[in-house]
Design a protein around this motif. Structure first.
Motif, short mmCIF file in Angstrom:
data_model
loop_
_atom_site.label_atom_id
_atom_site.label_comp_id
_atom_site.label_asym_id
_atom_site.label_seq_id
_atom_site.Cartn_x
_atom_site.Cartn_y
_atom_site.Cartn_z
N ALA A 1 5.84 21.09 -16.49
CA ALA A 1 7.15 20.66 -17.41
C ALA A 1 8.08 19.43 -16.90
O ALA A 1 8.64 18.82 -17.44
N LEU A 2 8.03 19.54 -15.32
CA LEU A 2 8.97 18.27 -14.91
C LEU A 2 8.16 17.33 -14.60
O LEU A 2 8.52 16.13 -13.92
N ALA A 3 6.92 17.07 -14.84
CA ALA A 3 6.01 15.70 -14.38
C ALA A 3 6.76 14.42 -14.94
O ALA A 3 6.60 13.45 -14.49
N PRO A 4 7.19 14.67 -16.42
CA PRO A 4 8.09 13.46 -16.75
C PRO A 4 8.92 13.07 -16.07
O PRO A 4 9.20 11.64 -15.71
N ASN A 5 9.79 13.73 -15.35
CA ASN A 5 10.58 13.54 -14.29
C ASN A 5 10.21 12.59 -13.10
O ASN A 5 10.69 11.64 -12.51
N VAL A 6 9.09 13.10 -12.58
CA VAL A 6 8.42 12.51 -11.68
C VAL A 6 8.04 11.02 -12.08
O VAL A 6 7.95 10.16 -11.16
N THR A 7 7.29 10.81 -13.16
CA THR A 7 7.06 9.79 -13.72
C THR A 7 8.22 8.81 -13.70
O THR A 7 8.14 7.56 -13.31
N LYS A 8 9.40 9.19 -14.30
CA LYS A 8 10.55 8.11 -14.56
C LYS A 8 11.11 7.90 -13.20
O LYS A 8 11.39 6.63 -13.04
N SER B 1 0.89 -1.16 0.00
CA SER B 1 -0.01 -0.15 -0.05
C SER B 1 0.93 1.25 -0.01
O SER B 1 0.57 2.19 -0.64
N ALA B 2 2.07 1.38 0.84
CA ALA B 2 2.69 2.33 0.94
C ALA B 2 3.72 2.65 0.11
O ALA B 2 4.07 3.75 -0.40
N ASN B 3 4.29 1.55 -0.93
CA ASN B 3 5.19 1.65 -1.78
C ASN B 3 4.92 1.50 -3.31
O ASN B 3 4.96 2.27 -4.05
N ILE B 4 4.15 0.22 -3.39
CA ILE B 4 3.76 0.06 -4.81
C ILE B 4 2.54 0.81 -5.16
O ILE B 4 2.51 1.46 -6.53
N TYR B 5 1.42 0.89 -4.46
CA TYR B 5 -0.01 1.65 -4.61
C TYR B 5 0.56 3.07 -4.85
O TYR B 5 0.29 3.80 -5.78
N GLU B 6 1.17 3.71 -3.88
CA GLU B 6 1.57 5.01 -3.75
C GLU B 6 2.65 5.25 -5.37
O GLU B 6 2.31 6.48 -5.79
N GLY B 7 3.42 4.17 -5.51
CA GLY B 7 4.21 4.49 -6.59
C GLY B 7 3.65 4.64 -7.95
O GLY B 7 4.08 5.40 -8.79
N LEU B 8 2.48 3.68 -7.95
CA LEU B 8 1.85 3.78 -9.18
C LEU B 8 1.00 5.03 -9.40
O LEU B 8 0.84 5.66 -10.57
N LEU B 9 0.53 5.69 -8.25
CA LEU B 9 -0.27 6.99 -8.37
C LEU B 9 0.67 7.85 -8.96
O LEU B 9 0.25 8.81 -9.73
N ARG B 10 1.83 7.84 -8.31
CA ARG B 10 2.80 8.96 -8.75
C ARG B 10 3.33 8.83 -10.24
O ARG B 10 3.57 9.81 -10.85
N GLU B 11 3.25 7.35 -10.61
CA GLU B 11 3.41 7.27 -12.16
C GLU B 11 2.51 7.70 -12.94
O GLU B 11 2.75 8.35 -14.04
N PHE B 12 1.06 7.36 -12.69
CA PHE B 12 0.09 8.07 -13.44
C PHE B 12 -0.31 9.24 -13.39
O PHE B 12 -1.01 9.79 -14.40
N TYR B 13 -0.23 9.75 -12.10
CA TYR B 13 -0.69 11.11 -11.92
C TYR B 13 0.42 12.22 -11.59
O TYR B 13 0.31 12.76 -10.62
N ALA B 14 1.67 12.02 -12.26
CA ALA B 14 2.71 12.87 -11.96
C ALA B 14 2.48 14.49 -11.57
O ALA B 14 2.91 14.76 -10.87
N ASP B 15 1.56 14.73 -12.33
CA ASP B 15 1.21 16.27 -12.26
C ASP B 15 0.54 16.70 -10.96
O ASP B 15 0.66 18.13 -10.88
N ARG B 16 0.17 15.67 -10.25
CA ARG B 16 -0.49 16.18 -8.98
C ARG B 16 0.51 16.13 -8.00
O ARG B 16 0.62 16.58 -6.73
N TYR B 17 1.95 15.70 -8.08
CA TYR B 17 2.97 15.68 -7.22
C TYR B 17 3.75 16.82 -7.38
O TYR B 17 5.06 16.97 -6.76
N ILE B 18 3.61 17.57 -8.53
CA ILE B 18 4.79 18.68 -8.66
C ILE B 18 3.98 20.03 -9.30
O ILE B 18 2.82 19.86 -9.73
N ASP B 19 4.48 21.16 -8.86
CA ASP B 19 3.97 22.57 -9.13
C ASP B 19 4.29 22.66 -10.72
O ASP B 19 3.20 23.37 -11.31
N ASP B 20 5.27 22.49 -11.11
CA ASP B 20 5.66 22.89 -12.50
C ASP B 20 5.41 21.58 -13.59
O ASP B 20 6.05 20.47 -13.39
#
Length: 207
Positions: A123-130, A102-121
């Motif tokens: 343009a940097l969302a692809p870095n979050v996804t990677k 729950s804390a690592n894999i599920y959360e990691g998938l959310l960051r992969e899918f919704y990178a824009d929710r984790y960053i203000d800029d």
């Protein structure tokens, strides 16, 4: 009777599958996320987080968080292998890996899918996804290292961790990597998918 608020290919899949496995009566109430039903007033009253799934218990109280639902249902409908007896090493192991996933894999998938929710800029969302993909690979490998040679993660009886893992692996965008680097997890997910009571649920959620 339980009421499962459900939408296809969401976190409700593992709860849907467990309800079928334990054979308890339940109603499944479809929430059309494509029409933003999860943001409607009626559903927000059920789950203020506006997330699927939600599980209404027979007493009318409501649970959120799919991992918590699996733990609760396995606890209240004991079957061999699902969770382990209270106070046992098997139960501690189940709780450890449920929280890990729950804390690592599920959360990691959310960051992969919704990178824009984790960053203000944006343009940097692809870095979050990677970064999220690499993080997921590391944690999948940790889980792979715990698996033995049995049909499931902890042996020859299915555990709720197996159901949780099966669901999350359906969302993973790198199946070839998974088969090459985590062959045991791939085999476990396929074994869960083929179970007679899970197969129709898999078809409903993942086609």
């Amino acid at each position: 009777m339980y009421k499962l608020y459900d939408s296809k290919a969401t976190g409700s899949a593992c709860v849907h599958a467990l309800l079928e496995e334990i054979g308890t009566p339940y109603d499944r109430i479809a929430v059309d996320m494509d029409k933003d039903d999860h943001r409607s007033d009626w559903f927000t009253k059920i789950n203020p987080r506006q997330q699927i799934p939600a599980l209404e218990l027979p007493d009318g109280s409501v649970m959120s968080e799919s991992a918590a639902m699996l733990l609760f249902l396995a606890d209240t409908h004991p079957q061999p292998g699902l969770i382990g007896e209270t106070g046992s090493p098997e139960r501690a192991r189940t709780m450890r890996w449920m929280v890990f996933i729950s804390a690592n894999i599920y959360e990691g998938l959310l960051r992969e899918f919704y990178a824009d929710r984790y960053i203000d800029d944006a343009a940097l969302a692809p870095n979050v996804t990677k970064s999220a993909v690499e993080y997921l690979k590391r944690n999948y490998k940790i889980l792979e290292a715990t698996a033995g040679d049995g049909a499931y993660l902890f042996g020859d009886e299915m555990n709720i961790v197996d159901l949780y893992l099966w669901m999350l692996m359906q969302w993973w965008d790198f199946p070839d990597w998974m088969k090459a680097e985590c062959p045991k997890l791939s085999r476990i997910a396929d074994t869960v998918k083929a179970r007679p009571k899970v197969a129709p649920v898999h078809k409903h959620h993942f086609g």
